[in-house]
Scaffold this active site. Structure first.
Site, mmCIF file in Angstrom:
data_model
loop_
_atom_site.group_PDB
_atom_site.id
_atom_site.type_symbol
_atom_site.label_atom_id
_atom_site.label_comp_id
_atom_site.label_asym_id
_atom_site.label_seq_id
_atom_site.Cartn_x
_atom_site.Cartn_y
_atom_site.Cartn_z
ATOM 1 N N ASN A 1 0.873 -1.189 0.000
ATOM 2 C CA ASN A 1 0.000 0.000 0.000
ATOM 3 C C ASN A 1 0.904 1.231 0.000
ATOM 4 O O ASN A 1 1.499 1.569 1.014
ATOM 5 C CB ASN A 1 -0.891 -0.023 1.249
ATOM 6 C CG ASN A 1 -1.751 1.228 1.358
ATOM 7 O OD1 ASN A 1 -1.870 1.998 0.398
ATOM 8 N ND2 ASN A 1 -2.363 1.425 2.515
ATOM 9 N N TRP A 2 0.984 1.878 -1.157
ATOM 10 C CA TRP A 2 1.899 3.027 -1.281
ATOM 11 C C TRP A 2 1.320 4.309 -0.694
ATOM 12 O O TRP A 2 2.015 5.320 -0.631
ATOM 13 C CB TRP A 2 2.236 3.268 -2.763
ATOM 14 C CG TRP A 2 3.112 2.236 -3.373
ATOM 15 C CD1 TRP A 2 3.740 1.195 -2.745
ATOM 16 C CD2 TRP A 2 3.486 2.141 -4.756
ATOM 17 N NE1 TRP A 2 4.464 0.458 -3.642
ATOM 18 C CE2 TRP A 2 4.315 1.025 -4.894
ATOM 19 C CE3 TRP A 2 3.178 2.885 -5.888
ATOM 20 C CZ2 TRP A 2 4.867 0.642 -6.118
ATOM 21 C CZ3 TRP A 2 3.712 2.511 -7.103
ATOM 22 C CH2 TRP A 2 4.554 1.397 -7.217
ATOM 23 N N LYS A 3 0.051 4.283 -0.338
ATOM 24 C CA LYS A 3 -0.612 5.490 0.194
ATOM 25 C C LYS A 3 -0.403 6.654 -0.784
ATOM 26 O O LYS A 3 -0.411 6.431 -1.989
ATOM 27 C CB LYS A 3 -0.115 5.775 1.609
ATOM 28 C CG LYS A 3 -0.237 4.502 2.488
ATOM 29 C CD LYS A 3 -0.035 4.710 3.941
ATOM 30 C CE LYS A 3 -0.206 3.377 4.660
ATOM 31 N NZ LYS A 3 -0.160 3.464 6.101
ATOM 32 N N HIS B 1 -9.698 1.786 4.777
ATOM 33 C CA HIS B 1 -8.439 1.885 5.533
ATOM 34 C C HIS B 1 -8.628 2.856 6.690
ATOM 35 O O HIS B 1 -9.332 3.856 6.568
ATOM 36 C CB HIS B 1 -7.316 2.360 4.597
ATOM 37 C CG HIS B 1 -5.970 2.203 5.222
ATOM 38 N ND1 HIS B 1 -5.491 3.096 6.156
ATOM 39 C CD2 HIS B 1 -5.010 1.255 5.062
ATOM 40 C CE1 HIS B 1 -4.292 2.700 6.538
ATOM 41 N NE2 HIS B 1 -3.971 1.589 5.899
ATOM 42 N N GLU C 1 -5.922 -4.612 10.916
ATOM 43 C CA GLU C 1 -4.845 -3.649 11.138
ATOM 44 C C GLU C 1 -5.098 -2.884 12.431
ATOM 45 O O GLU C 1 -5.828 -1.876 12.430
ATOM 46 C CB GLU C 1 -4.776 -2.689 9.944
ATOM 47 C CG GLU C 1 -4.635 -3.462 8.648
ATOM 48 C CD GLU C 1 -4.560 -2.575 7.417
ATOM 49 O OE1 GLU C 1 -4.521 -1.349 7.552
ATOM 50 O OE2 GLU C 1 -4.545 -3.143 6.331
ATOM 51 N N SER D 1 2.904 -1.871 10.298
ATOM 52 C CA SER D 1 4.351 -1.898 10.545
ATOM 53 C C SER D 1 5.003 -3.251 10.222
ATOM 54 O O SER D 1 5.983 -3.645 10.862
ATOM 55 C CB SER D 1 4.666 -1.501 11.987
ATOM 56 O OG SER D 1 4.251 -0.166 12.206
ATOM 57 N N GLY E 1 2.853 -1.014 4.348
ATOM 58 C CA GLY E 1 2.800 0.368 3.898
ATOM 59 C C GLY E 1 4.218 0.898 3.692
ATOM 60 O O GLY E 1 4.802 0.752 2.611
HETATM 61 P P1 PGA Z 1 2.474 0.652 7.678
HETATM 62 O O1 PGA Z 1 1.044 0.802 7.003
HETATM 63 O O2 PGA Z 1 3.028 -0.664 7.198
HETATM 64 O O3 PGA Z 1 3.264 1.830 7.176
HETATM 65 O O4 PGA Z 1 2.268 0.660 9.162
HETATM 66 C C1 PGA Z 1 0.129 -0.213 7.197
HETATM 67 C C2 PGA Z 1 -1.194 0.058 6.566
HETATM 68 O O5 PGA Z 1 -1.301 0.759 5.562
HETATM 69 O O6 PGA Z 1 -2.172 -0.452 7.063
#
Ligand code: PGA
Length: 238
Positions: free
Chosen positions: A8-10, A96, A158, A198, A219
């Site tokens: 998930n690149w956000k 999300h 999550e 994480s 992420g």
């Molecule tokens: P992260 O993001 O791995 O940076 O904590 C996790 C997510 O998008 O749920």
């Protein structure tokens, strides 16, 4: 069954950066990965067309988006309607916690988007951070999804305390996540549930080896190709 590794690149990466990432990952991905994992890349929408063009024919990598519009096509300024992208992608993240927190996304909205995604042939990946969100979602979709379709939905557990914190807090967390996922699968008719928060190259093996965890969503650890390649390599059975 293959497990999932979702990137998930956000809100990161221009189309140029996205294609550079893909070229490096496609070149260096170990060949046996395809026996164990389906890798789903969820870039920002602007990167989808260029990645789609380069991924054609690749059987290990799949493309998803991070959200879909609640509205069908038409007069909805600023929205990307699902019909405009559904031929380029196979999956969509929904609900999300960052969207729930910053964009007022409710369980009802997530439920409506679930129905829209399924109607357009996409597999929803529904992010939940606790059991209450599943119960509310179920109340909204009850009786509206056929059993066969419902089985294809992927959930992603999550916990809020784990997202973007950079490390797993306590060593027992992978086991606790596995226990929670087992419980919600049994109690809420869930077939597939992955874990997110994480996950990185140092801890992925602790999550991926759990028997009820069907994969992970990464992420921050998915942003640099070299880190993501390490995540995937460390997920492989030793
Ligand atoms: P992260 O993001 O791995 O940076 O904590 C996790 C997510 O998008 O749920």
């Amino acid at each position: 069954m293959k497990k999932y590794i979702i990137a998930n690149w956000k809100s990161n990466k221009t189309p140029t950066e996205a294609t550079a990432w893909l070229e490096e990952v496609m070149e260096k991905l170990p060949k046996d990965v395809t026996n164990f994992f389906e890798i789903i890349i969820c870039p920002p929408i602007v990167d989808v067309p260029s990645l789609y063009g380069k991924m054609t024919g690749n059987t290990t990598l799949k493309l998803g988006v991070q959200d879909i519009s609640l509205f069908p096509e038409g007069p909805y300024t600023g929205e990307v309607a699902i019909r405009l992208v559904s031929s380029l992608i196979s999956y969509t993240l929904l609900g999300h916690s960052e969207r729930r927190r910053h964009l007022c996304e409710t369980d009802e909205i997530v439920a409506k988007k679930t129905l829209l995604a399924i109607h357009h042939g996409l597999t929803p990946i529904i992010c939940i951070s606790d059991e209450r969100e599943i119960i509310n979602w179920e109340n909204f979709i009850r009786g509206k999804i056929e059993e066969e379709k419902r089985k294809t939905i992927i959930f992603s557990y999550e916990p809020l305390s784990a997202i973007s914190t950079g490390s797993i807090g306590r060593p027992e967390e992978p086991l606790q996540a596995d226990n929670f996922i087992n419980k919600i699968k049994l109690e809420h008719n869930i077939t597939t549930c992955i874990y997110g928060g994480s996950v990185d190259k140092k801890n992925i093996d602790l999550f991926i080896k759990q028997s009820h965890i069907d994969g992970v969503l990464a992420g921050a650890a998915s942003l640099k190709p070299e880190n993501f390649l390490e995540v995937v390599k460390n997920a492989l059975p030793r």
